[in-house]
Write an enzyme that holds these catalytic residues in place. Structure first.
Site, PDB file in Angstrom:
ATOM      1  N   VAL A  36       4.209  -5.591  -4.728  1.00 42.75           N
ATOM      2  CA  VAL A  36       5.333  -5.581  -3.790  1.00 42.75           C
ATOM      3  C   VAL A  36       5.351  -6.918  -3.052  1.00 42.75           C
ATOM      4  CG1 VAL A  36       6.351  -4.427  -1.788  1.00 42.75           C
ATOM      5  CG2 VAL A  36       5.182  -3.081  -3.540  1.00 42.75           C
ATOM      6  N   HIS A  46       0.837  -1.204   0.000  1.00 38.00           N
ATOM      7  CA  HIS A  46       0.000   0.000   0.000  1.00 38.00           C
ATOM      8  C   HIS A  46       0.877   1.262   0.000  1.00 38.00           C
ATOM      9  CE1 HIS A  46      -2.730  -2.982   2.110  1.00 38.00           C
ATOM     10  NE2 HIS A  46      -3.524  -2.559   1.164  1.00 38.00           N
ATOM     11  N   GLY A  90      -3.189  -1.694  -7.292  1.00 35.12           N
ATOM     12  CA  GLY A  90      -2.059  -2.613  -7.325  1.00 35.12           C
ATOM     13  C   GLY A  90      -2.265  -3.750  -8.321  1.00 35.12           C
TER      14      GLY A  90
HETATM   15  P1  AMP Z   1      -6.684  -3.875  -0.186  1.00 32.89           P
HETATM   16  O1  AMP Z   1      -6.441  -3.029   1.023  1.00 32.89           O
HETATM   17  O2  AMP Z   1      -6.215  -5.276  -0.054  1.00 32.89           O
HETATM   18  O3  AMP Z   1      -8.074  -3.743  -0.723  1.00 32.89           O
HETATM   19  O4  AMP Z   1      -5.746  -3.256  -1.327  1.00 32.89           O
HETATM   20  C1  AMP Z   1      -5.791  -1.891  -1.648  1.00 32.89           C
HETATM   21  C2  AMP Z   1      -4.933  -1.660  -2.863  1.00 32.89           C
HETATM   22  O5  AMP Z   1      -3.600  -2.085  -2.577  1.00 32.89           O
HETATM   23  C3  AMP Z   1      -5.386  -2.459  -4.097  1.00 32.89           C
HETATM   24  O6  AMP Z   1      -5.234  -1.656  -5.255  1.00 32.89           O
HETATM   25  C4  AMP Z   1      -4.431  -3.623  -4.103  1.00 32.89           C
HETATM   26  O7  AMP Z   1      -4.220  -4.157  -5.382  1.00 32.89           O
HETATM   27  C5  AMP Z   1      -3.164  -2.962  -3.586  1.00 32.89           C
HETATM   28  N1  AMP Z   1      -2.227  -3.955  -3.041  1.00 32.89           N
HETATM   29  C6  AMP Z   1      -2.490  -4.900  -2.119  1.00 32.89           C
HETATM   30  N2  AMP Z   1      -1.390  -5.663  -1.901  1.00 32.89           N
HETATM   31  C7  AMP Z   1      -0.437  -5.184  -2.731  1.00 32.89           C
HETATM   32  C8  AMP Z   1       0.919  -5.549  -2.981  1.00 32.89           C
HETATM   33  N3  AMP Z   1       1.507  -6.569  -2.364  1.00 32.89           N
HETATM   34  N4  AMP Z   1       1.609  -4.837  -3.904  1.00 32.89           N
HETATM   35  C9  AMP Z   1       1.023  -3.789  -4.554  1.00 32.89           C
HETATM   36  N5  AMP Z   1      -0.244  -3.385  -4.361  1.00 32.89           N
HETATM   37  C10 AMP Z   1      -0.961  -4.078  -3.455  1.00 32.89           C
END
Ligand code: AMP
Length: 280
Positions: free
Chosen positions: A176, A37, A147
């Protein structure tokens, strides 16, 4: 850094920023933030003057048997991480404000939502597109950053942004990973150390496929079969939901891997459903 919880104050602040000539980037999240994030926030900072990070555990994107109630939450730590990564505004709406009583309007991206994740999680993308459309309306960004880790989500949302005519630049930032290759995820905290190691089976399988493609093996059946073997060897208890080779933008299945192919997979491990993907 400013914290806004009101869905009526947020658009006012965005309008004032726009009136002052400031551009806005939005990074939507469900909180319990990690370095993945933080990378999105840093990327957002490069493309706009002001970065809004939203934190909202969206009930509509969880299935009835999924982990909505136990999804990890830690607002205090999240705030510190957002500040460190360069976020300017944290938007934390209440569920009752996003989904007031008698809520009945949904945004659905018809075709792209039905395949891959959509097969196992039928209402998932409808929940995602509905909440992100609402977040776009409330925060009025010029740029939105998502992401690649959730690549189908990004493709579905990109389609929604285009179809609904939002004047928003859509950015997909790279996944990441932890040092051992495991894609960072808020759900990794559910694992014990041993389970955590087994969770690397997705990355190992993707790495194997990448090496095979590099060495000239492009037949998807052969690639999938080797990936299954790697998963079983690393994590005998893992249940593979799917391994798919598709075109990146259309999500159409392919029989031969090429530069426009993305391999994605979902694996259930000790009651946690993990997803990952890689382009070759
Ligand atoms: P979430 O909080 O899981 O809904 O994710 C919020 C945003 O963070 C989304 O756009 C996800 O794709 C991105 N995201 C989650 N994990 C990762 C990661 N390991 N690398 C890059 N972006 C991420």
């Amino acid at each position: 850094m400013q914290t806004i919880r009101s869905i009526t104050k947020m658009p006012k602040v965005s309008r004032q920023l726009a009136a002052r000539g400031k551009t806005i980037a939005l990074v939507p999240t469900m909180g319990y933030l990690h370095e993945g994030h933080a990378a999105l926030i840093k990327r957002a900072k490069k493309s706009a003057d002001v970065v809004i990070v939203s934190i909202f555990v969206n009930p509509k994107q969880f299935g009835p048997k999924e982990d909505y109630k136990k999804y990890p939450r830690d607002e205090k730590k999240d705030m510190a991480r957002i500040k460190k990564a360069g976020g300017d505004i944290v938007f934390i709406p209440k569920a009752i404000d996003i989904y007031p009583d008698n809520f009945q309007t949904y945004v659905t991206v018809e075709k792209l939502s039905k395949t891959l994740e959509g097969k196992s999680r039928p209402q998932h993308f409808r929940g995602v597109t509905t909440v992100v459309a609402k977040l776009f309306n409330i925060t009025r960004p010029d740029v939105a950053v998502f992401g690649a880790k959730d690549f189908q989500q990004a493709i579905v949302l990109k389609q929604m942004t285009k179809d609904l005519g939002y004047p928003i630049k859509f950015v997909i930032a790279p996944t990441v990973r932890e040092k051992d290759g495991l894609a960072m995820s808020s759900r990794n905290r559910y694992f014990t150390a041993e389970q955590r190691h087994q969770a690397c089976c997705l990355y190992y399988a993707l790495g194997t496929a990448r090496e095979m493609v590099k060495s000239g093996i492009k037949d998807v059946r052969a690639l999938k079969s080797e990936m299954r073997a790697v998963i079983k060897a690393t994590s005998p208890k893992a249940k593979i939901d799917y391994i798919a080779f598709t075109e990146f933008d259309s999500l159409k299945p392919v029989s031969k891997a090429s530069k426009s192919t993305i391999c994605s997979l979902a694996v259930r491990l000790h009651n946690v459903r993990l997803i990952d993907n890689m382009r070759f």
